[in-house]
Design a protein around this motif. Structure first.
Motif, mmCIF file in Angstrom:
data_model
loop_
_atom_site.group_PDB
_atom_site.id
_atom_site.type_symbol
_atom_site.label_atom_id
_atom_site.label_comp_id
_atom_site.label_asym_id
_atom_site.label_seq_id
_atom_site.Cartn_x
_atom_site.Cartn_y
_atom_site.Cartn_z
ATOM 1 N N MET A 148 44.998 31.361 28.989
ATOM 2 C CA MET A 148 45.038 31.407 30.376
ATOM 3 C C MET A 148 46.162 30.935 30.638
ATOM 4 S SD MET A 148 43.050 27.679 31.672
ATOM 5 C CE MET A 148 41.166 28.648 31.563
ATOM 6 N N PRO A 149 46.578 31.083 32.274
ATOM 7 C CA PRO A 149 47.862 31.173 32.532
ATOM 8 C C PRO A 149 48.348 29.734 33.097
ATOM 9 C CG PRO A 149 46.201 32.785 33.531
ATOM 10 C CD PRO A 149 46.049 31.950 32.858
ATOM 11 N N ALA A 150 49.119 29.331 32.464
ATOM 12 C CA ALA A 150 50.059 27.733 33.330
ATOM 13 C C ALA A 150 49.518 27.601 34.656
ATOM 14 C CB ALA A 150 51.375 27.970 32.708
ATOM 15 N N ARG A 151 49.239 26.409 34.364
ATOM 16 C CA ARG A 151 48.592 25.989 35.809
ATOM 17 C C ARG A 151 49.788 25.758 36.679
ATOM 18 N NH1 ARG A 151 42.830 24.261 36.285
ATOM 19 N NH2 ARG A 151 41.925 24.705 35.162
ATOM 20 N N ILE B 298 49.667 31.859 40.632
ATOM 21 C CA ILE B 298 48.557 32.134 41.359
ATOM 22 C C ILE B 298 47.967 30.678 41.143
ATOM 23 C CG2 ILE B 298 46.414 33.458 41.493
ATOM 24 C CD1 ILE B 298 47.675 35.760 40.264
ATOM 25 N N PRO B 299 47.637 30.158 42.199
ATOM 26 C CA PRO B 299 47.540 28.086 41.857
ATOM 27 C C PRO B 299 45.715 28.331 41.444
ATOM 28 C CG PRO B 299 46.946 29.196 44.050
ATOM 29 C CD PRO B 299 47.390 30.414 42.964
ATOM 30 N N PHE B 300 45.235 27.953 40.700
ATOM 31 C CA PHE B 300 43.641 27.356 40.873
ATOM 32 C C PHE B 300 43.408 26.337 41.438
ATOM 33 C CE2 PHE B 300 45.316 28.782 36.811
ATOM 34 C CZ PHE B 300 43.617 29.513 35.915
ATOM 35 N N ILE B 301 41.951 26.635 42.176
ATOM 36 C CA ILE B 301 40.729 26.193 42.860
ATOM 37 C C ILE B 301 39.740 25.195 41.992
ATOM 38 C CG2 ILE B 301 39.858 25.607 45.811
ATOM 39 C CD1 ILE B 301 42.813 26.093 45.311
ATOM 40 N N ASP B 302 39.386 24.085 41.958
ATOM 41 C CA ASP B 302 38.437 23.908 41.768
ATOM 42 C C ASP B 302 37.391 23.560 42.386
ATOM 43 O OD1 ASP B 302 36.442 23.107 40.403
ATOM 44 O OD2 ASP B 302 37.654 21.426 38.485
ATOM 45 N N PHE B 303 36.121 24.500 42.385
ATOM 46 C CA PHE B 303 35.558 23.744 44.047
ATOM 47 C C PHE B 303 34.165 22.792 43.507
ATOM 48 C CE2 PHE B 303 37.046 27.458 45.632
ATOM 49 C CZ PHE B 303 36.496 27.125 47.271
ATOM 50 N N ASP B 304 34.118 22.156 41.886
ATOM 51 C CA ASP B 304 33.698 21.733 41.339
ATOM 52 C C ASP B 304 33.053 19.863 42.567
ATOM 53 O OD1 ASP B 304 32.063 19.801 39.258
ATOM 54 O OD2 ASP B 304 33.346 18.797 38.546
ATOM 55 N N ILE C 279 46.429 25.603 51.747
ATOM 56 C CA ILE C 279 47.422 25.938 51.238
ATOM 57 C C ILE C 279 47.909 27.330 50.459
ATOM 58 C CG2 ILE C 279 49.282 24.724 50.255
ATOM 59 C CD1 ILE C 279 47.823 22.468 51.252
ATOM 60 N N ALA C 280 46.342 26.958 49.227
ATOM 61 C CA ALA C 280 46.777 28.317 48.343
ATOM 62 C C ALA C 280 46.738 30.078 49.079
ATOM 63 C CB ALA C 280 45.759 28.523 47.542
ATOM 64 N N CYS C 281 46.019 30.315 50.770
ATOM 65 C CA CYS C 281 45.714 31.084 50.656
ATOM 66 C C CYS C 281 46.782 31.791 51.627
ATOM 67 C CB CYS C 281 44.348 31.285 51.599
ATOM 68 S SG CYS C 281 43.227 30.947 51.126
ATOM 69 N N ARG C 282 47.422 30.454 51.966
ATOM 70 C CA ARG C 282 49.218 30.371 52.786
ATOM 71 C C ARG C 282 49.904 31.184 52.498
ATOM 72 N NH1 ARG C 282 50.710 25.154 54.988
ATOM 73 N NH2 ARG C 282 51.557 25.585 53.300
ATOM 74 N N ASP C 283 49.890 30.294 51.434
ATOM 75 C CA ASP C 283 51.246 31.022 50.366
ATOM 76 C C ASP C 283 51.464 31.642 49.911
ATOM 77 O OD1 ASP C 283 51.792 28.294 51.687
ATOM 78 O OD2 ASP C 283 51.835 26.759 50.218
ATOM 79 N N VAL C 284 50.157 32.042 48.907
ATOM 80 C CA VAL C 284 50.219 33.326 48.411
ATOM 81 C C VAL C 284 49.117 34.332 48.323
ATOM 82 C CG1 VAL C 284 50.075 33.337 45.751
ATOM 83 C CG2 VAL C 284 50.262 31.311 45.996
ATOM 84 N N PHE D 263 40.513 35.499 43.460
ATOM 85 C CA PHE D 263 39.855 35.181 45.068
ATOM 86 C C PHE D 263 40.809 35.857 45.841
ATOM 87 C CE2 PHE D 263 41.169 33.615 49.373
ATOM 88 C CZ PHE D 263 39.720 33.966 49.809
ATOM 89 N N ASN D 264 41.466 36.620 46.635
ATOM 90 C CA ASN D 264 42.690 37.306 47.469
ATOM 91 C C ASN D 264 42.103 37.221 48.847
ATOM 92 O OD1 ASN D 264 41.543 39.974 46.057
ATOM 93 N ND2 ASN D 264 42.462 40.301 48.200
#
Length: 347
Positions: A1-4, A8-14, A33-38, A250-251
């Protein structure tokens, strides 16, 4: 698994639920923020059961193992405006805002996309009816594919609500008004095995660097790898989007970039031959992936959202109807569609 702390960030929808809790709003902020920055993110606890994902990959493998003459009973029509059905290896050539016939022909001649695909969508669509082969070739395939489509549709609505929650200046349900018709595309992709040397020499390619056409994409990968994303901090440098079981990638697509007047990033990405497992490896392994492309309703206009532009920060893009932009990009992908582009290219 890629490092946190990977690009590319991880977003947890739990616990996102209906999006009204404070916890859900925090998820929305992180997602924005993930969508804006990456422009890319790994989504976990996204709501699509792993058994359904595994099942769709199993059906995909069975489909692509069918004889070509059977797959060709559900052919993709000429051009890109009716984007449904089967496309054989070499039919498509993905490009990034290239509309010149000579340049597209040159790209198709060397390094053409070495893949085959099958495209499906909303079973009730009048504009984009599905193109099915006879059920007796693969009993159960159609039913599972349409169930999977609906699972992805539910995930899509959750993700777009989360993005709206985090996005300044829009209501929580902003994107719902633009995506009522579920004019989306479920695509099965197969990249056949081939000698390493044809990729090393450039005679064949997987998919060239490009952005996605419409609102956003959800991508399910097998374990093979090969997807690469441009590092937002190092233009021209690509990083591996390593497959993570249980996560969907997601992109952002071009519509969200246009809506936000470039606040959100539609990031370049590509598919390359996966890295060698051993120095002696001479054949690339086959690869399967399943993207779910989300598009705005065809008759609606995509234009910069009020608040994203001003006299000192003008709009970067002209307003355009959803179907016009998608057709423009899709027609560049198919030989028969290129002629339709003359005089109709809008940036």
């Amino acid at each position: 698994m890629p490092a946190r702390d990977s690009v590319i960030p991880f977003i947890d929808f739990d616990g996102f639920g209906d999006g009204k809790s404070e916890h859900a709003r925090e998820i929305g902020k992180r997602f924005y923020i993930a969508c804006r920055d990456v422009g890319f993110a790994y989504l976990v606890n996204h709501g699509v059961p792993q058994d359904d994902i595994d099942g769709m990959f199993a059906w995909s493998k069975q489909f692509f193992e069918l004889p070509k003459d059977v797959k060709m009973t559900a052919p993709h029509p000429p051009g890109g405006e009716h984007h449904r059905g089967y496309s054989a290896v070499g039919v498509e050539q993905v490009s990034q805002m290239v509309f010149d016939e000579a340049k597209l022909s040159e790209m198709r001649g060397k390094g053409a996309d070495f893949k085959e695909s099958y495209d499906m969508g909303n079973e009730h669509s009048k504009d984009q009816p599905n193109i099915w082969f006879d059920d007796h070739y693969l009993p159960g395939f159609r039913t599972h594919a349409m169930t999977f489509f609906q699972r992805c549709r539910k995930m899509q609505m959750m993700a777009l609500r989360a993005l709206a929650i985090g996005m300044p200046g829009v209501s929580d349900d902003f994107f719902e008004a633009y995506h009522k018709e579920a004019d989306n595309q479920l695509r099965l992709l197969h990249y056949p095995s081939a000698p390493r040397q044809v990729f090393d020499s450039g005679d064949k390619g997987r998919i060239a660097a490009h952005t996605d056409f419409s609102t956003c994409t959800f991508l399910f990968q097998d374990e093979c790898g090969g997807l690469e994303v441009e590092d937002p901090h190092k233009p021209g440098t690509y990083v591996s989007a390593t497959p993570v079981r249980g996560a969907v990638i997601f992109n952002i697509g071009d519509f969200l970039m246009r809506w936000s007047n470039d606040d959100l990033k539609s990031t370049l990405h590509r598919v390359v031959a996966p890295p060698r497992k051993t120095p002696e490896e001479t054949m690339t392994p086959e690869r399967f992936s399943i993207p779910y492309f989300v598009s705005a309703d065809p008759g609606l206009t995509i234009d910069a959202i009020p608040g994203t532009w001003s006299e000192t920060r003008p709009k970067k893009y002209k307003p355009i109807m959803s179907h016009e932009y998608v057709n423009m990009r899709m027609n560049a992908t198919y030989v028969e569609g290129v002629a339709k582009l003359k005089g109709k290219v809008v940036y």
